[in-house]
Design a protein around this motif. Structure first.
Motif, PDB file in Angstrom:
ATOM      1  N   ALA A 116      36.431   5.725  22.655  1.00 34.20           N
ATOM      2  CA  ALA A 116      36.129   6.815  23.578  1.00 34.20           C
ATOM      3  C   ALA A 116      34.640   6.835  23.913  1.00 34.20           C
ATOM      4  N   ASN A 117      33.795   6.628  22.910  1.00 33.73           N
ATOM      5  CA  ASN A 117      32.348   6.616  23.150  1.00 33.73           C
ATOM      6  C   ASN A 117      31.941   5.439  24.033  1.00 33.73           C
ATOM      7  N   ALA A 118      32.536   4.274  23.784  1.00 32.37           N
ATOM      8  CA  ALA A 118      32.213   3.104  24.596  1.00 32.37           C
ATOM      9  C   ALA A 118      32.614   3.318  26.044  1.00 32.37           C
ATOM     10  N   SER A 119      33.793   3.874  26.251  1.00 32.50           N
ATOM     11  CA  SER A 119      34.266   4.117  27.612  1.00 32.50           C
ATOM     12  C   SER A 119      33.351   5.107  28.332  1.00 32.50           C
ATOM     13  N   ALA A 120      32.941   6.161  27.634  1.00 27.46           N
ATOM     14  CA  ALA A 120      32.092   7.177  28.249  1.00 27.46           C
ATOM     15  C   ALA A 120      30.743   6.607  28.661  1.00 27.46           C
ATOM     16  N   ARG A 121      30.281   5.577  27.951  1.00 24.79           N
ATOM     17  CA  ARG A 121      28.956   5.018  28.225  1.00 24.79           C
ATOM     18  C   ARG A 121      29.020   3.719  29.033  1.00 24.79           C
ATOM     19  N   GLY A 122      30.233   3.272  29.362  1.00 26.58           N
ATOM     20  CA  GLY A 122      30.365   2.053  30.151  1.00 26.58           C
ATOM     21  C   GLY A 122      29.954   0.810  29.397  1.00 26.58           C
ATOM     22  N   LEU A 123      30.190   0.803  28.093  1.00 32.64           N
ATOM     23  CA  LEU A 123      29.816  -0.335  27.255  1.00 32.64           C
ATOM     24  C   LEU A 123      31.053  -0.996  26.667  1.00 32.64           C
ATOM     25  N   THR A 124      30.924  -2.265  26.324  1.00 30.85           N
ATOM     26  CA  THR A 124      32.036  -3.016  25.761  1.00 30.85           C
ATOM     27  C   THR A 124      31.718  -3.427  24.324  1.00 30.85           C
ATOM     28  N   VAL A 125      32.614  -3.093  23.421  1.00 28.01           N
ATOM     29  CA  VAL A 125      32.541  -3.513  22.033  1.00 28.01           C
ATOM     30  C   VAL A 125      33.924  -4.000  21.629  1.00 28.01           C
ATOM     31  N   ASP A 126      33.982  -5.161  20.998  1.00 28.67           N
ATOM     32  CA  ASP A 126      35.238  -5.701  20.480  1.00 28.67           C
ATOM     33  C   ASP A 126      35.470  -5.088  19.109  1.00 28.67           C
ATOM     34  N   ALA A 127      36.271  -4.029  19.046  1.00 31.58           N
ATOM     35  CA  ALA A 127      36.475  -3.274  17.813  1.00 31.58           C
ATOM     36  C   ALA A 127      37.792  -3.658  17.164  1.00 31.58           C
ATOM     37  N   ARG A 128      37.745  -3.898  15.842  1.00 32.57           N
ATOM     38  CA  ARG A 128      38.912  -4.395  15.119  1.00 32.57           C
ATOM     39  C   ARG A 128      39.052  -3.700  13.768  1.00 32.57           C
ATOM     40  N   LEU A 129      40.288  -3.550  13.348  1.00 34.95           N
ATOM     41  CA  LEU A 129      40.585  -3.051  12.014  1.00 34.95           C
ATOM     42  C   LEU A 129      40.374  -4.186  11.025  1.00 34.95           C
ATOM     43  N   ASP A 130      39.389  -4.027  10.131  1.00 35.58           N
ATOM     44  CA  ASP A 130      39.066  -5.106   9.192  1.00 35.58           C
ATOM     45  C   ASP A 130      38.213  -4.537   8.068  1.00 35.58           C
ATOM     46  N   ASP A 131      38.160  -5.293   6.977  1.00 31.04           N
ATOM     47  CA  ASP A 131      37.475  -4.879   5.768  1.00 31.04           C
ATOM     48  C   ASP A 131      36.045  -5.392   5.763  1.00 31.04           C
ATOM     49  N   ALA A 132      35.081  -4.496   5.633  1.00 32.64           N
ATOM     50  CA  ALA A 132      33.677  -4.893   5.632  1.00 32.64           C
ATOM     51  C   ALA A 132      33.327  -5.807   4.475  1.00 32.64           C
ATOM     52  N   VAL A 133      34.046  -5.712   3.361  1.00 33.89           N
ATOM     53  CA  VAL A 133      33.743  -6.567   2.215  1.00 33.89           C
ATOM     54  C   VAL A 133      34.099  -8.022   2.495  1.00 33.89           C
ATOM     55  N   ALA A 134      35.164  -8.253   3.222  1.00 34.31           N
ATOM     56  CA  ALA A 134      35.621  -9.619   3.502  1.00 34.31           C
ATOM     57  C   ALA A 134      36.102  -9.713   4.941  1.00 34.31           C
ATOM     58  N   PRO A 135      35.195  -9.659   5.902  1.00 34.60           N
ATOM     59  CA  PRO A 135      35.603  -9.712   7.318  1.00 34.60           C
ATOM     60  C   PRO A 135      36.312 -11.015   7.651  1.00 34.60           C
ATOM     61  N   GLY A 136      37.321 -10.904   8.488  1.00 30.61           N
ATOM     62  CA  GLY A 136      38.162 -12.059   8.790  1.00 30.61           C
ATOM     63  C   GLY A 136      37.652 -12.887   9.958  1.00 30.61           C
ATOM     64  N   PHE A 137      36.494 -13.498   9.807  1.00 26.10           N
ATOM     65  CA  PHE A 137      35.906 -14.337  10.843  1.00 26.10           C
ATOM     66  C   PHE A 137      35.496 -15.673  10.245  1.00 26.10           C
ATOM     67  N   PRO A 138      35.393 -16.720  11.057  1.00 25.84           N
ATOM     68  CA  PRO A 138      34.963 -18.022  10.533  1.00 25.84           C
ATOM     69  C   PRO A 138      33.482 -18.012  10.172  1.00 25.84           C
ATOM     70  N   PRO A 139      33.049 -18.932   9.337  1.00 27.42           N
ATOM     71  CA  PRO A 139      31.634 -19.004   8.970  1.00 27.42           C
ATOM     72  C   PRO A 139      30.749 -19.237  10.195  1.00 27.42           C
ATOM     73  N   ALA A 140      29.505 -18.784  10.072  1.00 28.38           N
ATOM     74  CA  ALA A 140      28.484 -18.999  11.106  1.00 28.38           C
ATOM     75  C   ALA A 140      28.933 -18.510  12.479  1.00 28.38           C
ATOM     76  N   ARG A 141      29.599 -17.361  12.502  1.00 31.80           N
ATOM     77  CA  ARG A 141      30.125 -16.814  13.750  1.00 31.80           C
ATOM     78  C   ARG A 141      29.119 -15.897  14.456  1.00 31.80           C
ATOM     79  N   PHE A 142      28.166 -15.323  13.689  1.00 33.00           N
ATOM     80  CA  PHE A 142      27.311 -14.284  14.249  1.00 33.00           C
ATOM     81  C   PHE A 142      25.825 -14.599  14.053  1.00 33.00           C
ATOM     82  N   ASP A 143      25.023 -14.006  14.943  1.00 30.92           N
ATOM     83  CA  ASP A 143      23.568 -14.104  14.842  1.00 30.92           C
ATOM     84  C   ASP A 143      22.974 -12.941  14.054  1.00 30.92           C
ATOM     85  N   ALA A 144      23.714 -11.850  13.945  1.00 30.92           N
ATOM     86  CA  ALA A 144      23.225 -10.674  13.219  1.00 30.92           C
ATOM     87  C   ALA A 144      24.414  -9.893  12.682  1.00 30.92           C
ATOM     88  N   LEU A 145      24.191  -9.256  11.553  1.00 28.63           N
ATOM     89  CA  LEU A 145      25.193  -8.368  10.958  1.00 28.63           C
ATOM     90  C   LEU A 145      24.501  -7.050  10.641  1.00 28.63           C
TER      91      LEU A 145
END
Length: 239
Positions: A103-132
């Motif tokens: 709702a906040n993203a829509s109100a501000r016209g911004l895009t975020v890829d939001a997913r249900l996932d565990d912060a302790v063990a996020p389900g992404f491949p290694p070296a996927r991000f530039d910042a956490l």
């Protein structure tokens, strides 16, 4: 347009521990009113909010980069990063929080890829991000050594870890917190959260260094304070 995979778009994710079940239940209950409580967020568009955006811009890589915001809640930090031109993925275990983010993203016209996932063990491949990134989360993080090792693996070489957190619960008295909070943050739950009752950042910095991060630092930032206590801006680099 803002977009998010809220509670209606994700399969149920089983909580991995009883402590996490308590934590997820509390934050799911608090989601709809979280931003209405004084001290939780700075008002969007205010000078206080701009200080957060500026602080984030100063420590993140130049845009556009791939940012993972863990335990994103209503999207306060994720949306700030998106407003700076970054490609942001945000995860949380509370579906209701993801709905608020959408709702906040829509109100501000911004895009975020939001997913249900565990912060302790996020389900992404290694070296996927530039910042956490994370905000007001480390105090309620279970298994910090495991989480930080996983976070380092998710970052590309030179990637940045950025957290803003404070020491909100150094002294604990059930009578000093809302009853629903004490109901879920029981003594047993708090016993599984190593950072909850800290009074200084050094144990967090030591854990980041033990996980293999370099350039580990914590800077007091009273200008980012929106609740009791002085928050710290904690940064580290994936060598």
């Amino acid at each position: 347009m803002g977009e998010s995979g809220g509670s209606g778009r994700h399969p149920a994710l089983q909580d991995p521990t009883d402590a996490q079940a308590h934590i997820t239940t509390f934050w799911s209950t608090a989601a709809s009113s979280y931003e209405t409580h004084d001290g939780n967020v700075a008002e969007y568009g205010s000078a206080a909010y701009q200080r957060w955006v500026d602080a984030l811009a100063a420590v993140l890589p130049g845009p556009p980069c791939d940012v993972l915001d863990v335990a994103c809640g209503t999207g306060y930090l994720a949306l700030a990063a998106a407003s700076l031109g970054h490609r942001v993925t945000a995860i949380d275990l509370a579906p209701a929080m993801l709905d608020e983010l959408a709702a906040n993203a829509s109100a501000r016209g911004l895009t975020v890829d939001a997913r249900l996932d565990d912060a302790v063990a996020p389900g992404f491949p290694p070296a996927r991000f530039d910042a956490l990134t994370c905000r007001h989360f480390l105090w309620t993080l279970r298994e910090p050594a495991r989480a930080m090792a996983n976070w380092r693996e998710l970052l590309r070489p030179g990637g940045r870890f950025v957290a803003v957190d404070g020491f909100w619960f150094t002294d604990w008295d059930d009578g000093d917190v809302p009853a629903v909070f004490a109901e879920h943050y029981t003594a047993e739950t708090r016993g599984e959260l190593p950072f909850m009752h800290l009074d200084r950042p050094e144990p967090i910095l030591d854990a980041l260094a033990a996980a293999g991060f370099t350039e580990v630092a914590a800077q007091p930032r009273p200008d980012l304070g929106i609740s009791d206590g002085t928050p710290y801006l904690i940064t580290a680099t994936r060598a």
